[in-house]
Motif scaffolding. Structure first.
Motif, short mmCIF file in Angstrom:
data_model
loop_
_atom_site.label_atom_id
_atom_site.label_comp_id
_atom_site.label_asym_id
_atom_site.label_seq_id
_atom_site.Cartn_x
_atom_site.Cartn_y
_atom_site.Cartn_z
N VAL A 154 -22.68 162.59 -90.10
CA VAL A 154 -24.10 161.50 -89.65
C VAL A 154 -24.34 161.22 -88.49
O VAL A 154 -23.80 160.04 -87.88
CB VAL A 154 -24.83 161.19 -90.62
N GLY A 155 -25.92 161.19 -87.55
CA GLY A 155 -26.31 160.82 -86.79
C GLY A 155 -27.54 159.92 -86.83
O GLY A 155 -28.58 160.94 -87.61
N VAL A 156 -27.79 158.37 -86.75
CA VAL A 156 -28.77 158.52 -86.30
C VAL A 156 -30.16 157.85 -85.55
O VAL A 156 -28.88 156.94 -84.96
CB VAL A 156 -29.56 157.04 -88.23
N TRP A 157 -31.24 157.64 -85.45
CA TRP A 157 -31.86 157.58 -84.10
C TRP A 157 -33.62 157.00 -84.09
O TRP A 157 -33.91 157.44 -85.33
CB TRP A 157 -32.04 158.26 -82.91
N GLY A 158 -34.16 156.04 -83.61
CA GLY A 158 -35.68 155.70 -83.96
C GLY A 158 -36.48 154.58 -83.30
O GLY A 158 -35.12 154.16 -82.76
N ILE A 159 -37.07 155.39 -82.47
CA ILE A 159 -37.67 154.29 -81.17
C ILE A 159 -38.81 152.88 -83.04
O ILE A 159 -39.40 153.60 -83.30
CB ILE A 159 -38.71 154.77 -80.88
N ALA A 180 -24.83 155.56 -84.59
CA ALA A 180 -27.02 155.41 -84.73
C ALA A 180 -26.81 154.79 -82.69
O ALA A 180 -26.28 153.99 -82.24
CB ALA A 180 -26.49 154.39 -85.53
N SER A 181 -28.45 155.03 -83.11
CA SER A 181 -28.53 154.50 -81.81
C SER A 181 -30.07 154.20 -82.41
O SER A 181 -31.47 154.61 -82.40
CB SER A 181 -28.77 155.66 -80.66
N PRO A 182 -30.10 152.07 -82.00
CA PRO A 182 -31.32 151.59 -82.85
C PRO A 182 -32.19 151.54 -81.21
O PRO A 182 -31.58 151.13 -79.84
CB PRO A 182 -31.04 150.77 -83.34
N GLN A 183 -33.37 151.79 -81.04
CA GLN A 183 -34.02 151.69 -79.97
C GLN A 183 -35.30 151.28 -79.72
O GLN A 183 -36.44 151.14 -80.74
CB GLN A 183 -34.44 154.06 -79.23
N ALA A 184 -35.74 150.15 -78.65
CA ALA A 184 -36.44 149.54 -78.90
C ALA A 184 -36.36 148.44 -80.97
O ALA A 184 -37.62 148.46 -81.17
CB ALA A 184 -38.01 149.85 -79.24
N TYR A 304 -37.27 141.89 -77.15
CA TYR A 304 -35.88 140.64 -78.19
C TYR A 304 -35.45 141.55 -79.23
O TYR A 304 -33.83 141.24 -79.03
CB TYR A 304 -36.76 139.86 -79.19
N GLY A 305 -35.59 142.52 -80.04
CA GLY A 305 -35.23 143.14 -80.73
C GLY A 305 -34.00 143.97 -80.26
O GLY A 305 -32.72 143.96 -80.26
N ALA A 306 -34.36 144.94 -79.24
CA ALA A 306 -32.96 145.72 -78.81
C ALA A 306 -31.61 144.26 -77.85
O ALA A 306 -30.80 144.59 -78.20
CB ALA A 306 -33.78 146.25 -77.17
N ILE A 307 -32.34 143.67 -77.26
CA ILE A 307 -31.81 142.79 -76.38
C ILE A 307 -30.29 142.23 -77.43
O ILE A 307 -29.32 141.84 -77.70
CB ILE A 307 -31.59 141.66 -75.33
#
Length: 623
Positions: A154-159, A180-184, A304-307
């Motif tokens: 399973v992979g998860v992503w979202g902006i 997983a890729s948390p984006q912004a 701030y969230g991404a960094i």
């Protein structure tokens, strides 16, 4: 272009890139090659979450899952109503995955009561101890057992908000979640999005929450919140918010205490337990899932969230593959469009397709399908010279801390002032005439304010400017910037806004994106900026009043950049005490500003000190 309109379209449909009913080749491809199913997936406490699943019609091989959990609706609803595009980008759709979209707890067609940035729990002792991590775990478990022909990965992503849900998916710690890729991603709402060091981001949130609030109970619905526009027919946001008056008038005149989430913000102006419980960063330990954190240098929402999601993950999980990608983008700008410019500023080519093809797709393809992969841990775009750079860690190890000092006469230098004589810049801050953050503010946050030309403030006496001599060589700043101010005020509270600006030479030429009537010669491009509500200078959870006339330190982070100020340019810093209507106005009295009356606003005289005994400076990292 109105920022909020763009953001609402992005957030309500980022996973589909369009609203229901859109056509085009992607829409035809989805219907031809995928079958859609809808499920109510049970959670451990008995609540059911509405989930749409798009399964490839070609069943000759097994497929991994790609999941997007969202508070912005999985619409369109109905097994015969298809999204016009699926997956993070078209490559995923054409390569073949099982795509999963889920309305999170308490939103749209899912059961339960919605919590903004659901507090995460370190322990789950009973089935009643639920959060976004457990909901993700239960969803993955159900999908693996009930959706045929999956390969067990399973992979998860979202902006943006779905980026937050991607971060909380990591907390499920499900063994099948391999990428997983948390984006912004929102990481800490008080510090990240709605509030910036205690200053409330008014223009970004006032029009957002009515549309965001589609329901406030446990009754599933497809109804969207109504877009609130009390100023129909007028684009003058500066005068609208000025006439609105104090923040309490948002309810007195408009919302009438009908929006629970808005009231939660108005009732919690300090960084109290309400917000501390919603800081997801403290939970990011013992993560085994490969993670790609993505953000934009000009993300006005969740920079701030991404960094900080990346920094915390990398620090607390040294044996886990943690990747970081930052480009010259606005909020979600990598997921759509070309990313070749912002406002008047040219980035030298298309940057978004590079990310989608060579970073995002390559990352998930490797961890979910086993394709070859050789990507650096950190890939960042260096603005100013418009080049992609790669590093092993962020900030880059070679970047060395230096101080940029504010000097008498409006000078800025890496050399500290020598004189012990008390010197300062003084100005009057008048809440009835706040400094605009943009040349012509509309009702919504302007998406290009973070690179906008600052020459429109040249005649303001309440904007204090410091700048270097013409640079004789390139200066590259890489990493976070800290403002270290020594100030005083005749009031008992004050806001402080610091802006770092790249001043172009008079020989700079216009580019193809330069706006009509703008000249790039002597352009003052904002590179980084941040606000600080002064009463939080000694602690975000313990506001304290200024003593009138007493010199006080005010220190705060402006967040990270990777920018080169080129030879022949100048570095400029501007300091001011209002930034309207980007942030709400400070009454300049020590009080709960969210509950203040129109009569509470007072003029005050502020000083910024520039002597050896009272140093004001920026702490930067020079590469």
């Amino acid at each position: 272009m109105k920022f909020l309109t763009s953001i609402i379209l992005t957030l309500f449909a980022i996973s589909a890139f369009a609203q229901p009913g859109a056509g085009g080749p992607d829409a035809a491809y989805v219907k031809t090659n995928y079958t859609k199913y809808e499920y109510q997936i049970p959670m451990r406490d008995g609540k059911k979450l509405f989930t749409s699943v798009y399964v490839p019609k070609d069943q000759s091989k097994k497929y991994p899952f790609m999941m997007d959990r969202t508070c912005y609706s999985v619409a369109p609803y109905g097994p015969d109503a298809y999204k016009p595009s699926i997956g993070p980008n078209a490559q995923f759709m054409q390569d073949g995955y099982i795509f999963v979209y889920q309305d999170v707890r308490g939103r749209w067609m899912s059961e339960g009561i919605y919590e903004e940035m659901t507090p995460e729990l370190e322990e789950h002792k009973t089935n009643k101890d639920v959060d976004e991590g457990t909901d993700t775990y239960d969803t993955i478990d159900w999908l693996l057992k009930n959706v045929a022909n999956n390969n067990g990965k399973v992979g998860v992503w979202g902006i943006s908000y779905p980026g937050f849900y991607t971060t909380t998916a990591l907390l499920s710690r499900h063994p099948a979640l391999v990428a997983a890729s948390p984006q912004a991603p929102i990481a800490d709402l008080w510090r990240d999005d709605a509030w910036h060091n205690g200053a409330f981001f008014l223009a970004a949130n006032f029009g957002f929450y009515p549309g965001f609030t589609n329901r406030q109970d446990d009754k599933p619905t497809q109804r969207r919140g109504a877009r609130f526009n009390p100023n129909a027919g007028s684009e003058d946001g500066y005068n609208f918010f000025l006439k609105m008056g104090s923040m309490r008038n948002t309810n007195v005149k408009y919302f009438k205490d009908t929006i629970r989430l808005w009231n939660e913000m108005m009732d919690h102006p300090d960084y109290d337990q309400h917000w501390k419980d919603r800081n997801v960063l403290i939970h990011l330990h013992d993560i085994k899932t490969a993670t790609l954190v993505t953000g934009g240098w000009y993300d006005a929402e969740d920079l701030y969230g991404a960094i900080n999601t990346y920094k915390v993950l990398a620090a607390k999980n040294p044996n886990t593959p943690i990747y970081f990608a930052m480009g010259p983008w606005v909020h979600g700008g990598w997921a759509r469009g070309t990313g070749d410019h912002l406002g008047d500023v040219d980035f030298g080519g298309e940057t978004a397709p590079f990310y989608r093809d060579n970073i995002e797709f390559a990352f998930f393809s490797h961890y979910l399908k086993g394709t070859p992969f050789n990507m650096p841990k950190v890939t960042t775009f260096e603005t100013g010279v418009n080049q992609w750079r790669t590093y092993n860690i962020w900030p880059p190890a070679p970047a060395k801390e230096k101080n940029l000092y504010f000097l008498p006469g409006g000078k800025l230098s890496f050399t500290a002032p020598a004189s012990v004589k008390s010197t300062f810049n003084e100005f009057v801050s008048d809440p009835a005439n706040p400094v605009p953050y943009y040349a012509k503010p509309t009702m919504d946050m302007e998406r290009d304010y973070m690179t906008a030309d600052q020459r429109f403030l040249a005649d303001r006496k309440d904007v204090i400017t410091y700048q270097t001599d013409v640079l004789t060589s390139d200066v590259t700043l890489a990493g976070n910037i800290w403002a270290n101010l020594k100030v005083s005020t005749t009031g008992t509270d004050a806001d402080w806004v610091v802006k770092v600006i790249d001043v172009y030479p008079d020989s700079a030429q216009n580019n193809k994106f330069t706006t009509k009537d703008v000249k790039m010669a002597c352009y003052q491009q904002m590179v980084r900026s941040e606000s600080m509500r002064g009463k939080y200078r000694t602690g975000f959870d313990k506001p304290s009043a200024f003593v009138p006339g007493k010199v006080s330190p005010v220190n705060f982070e402006l967040q990270d950049i990777l920018h080169t100020f080129k030879k022949g340019h100048r570095i400029m810093v501007q300091v001011q005490s209002s930034w309207f209507p980007l942030i709400d106005r400070n009454t300049q009295q020590f009080q709960d500003i969210m509950k203040a009356k129109d009569t509470d606003f007072k003029k005050a005289t502020h000083r910024i000190y520039t002597s050896k005994n009272n140093l004001s400076f920026l702490k930067v990292r020079v590469l």
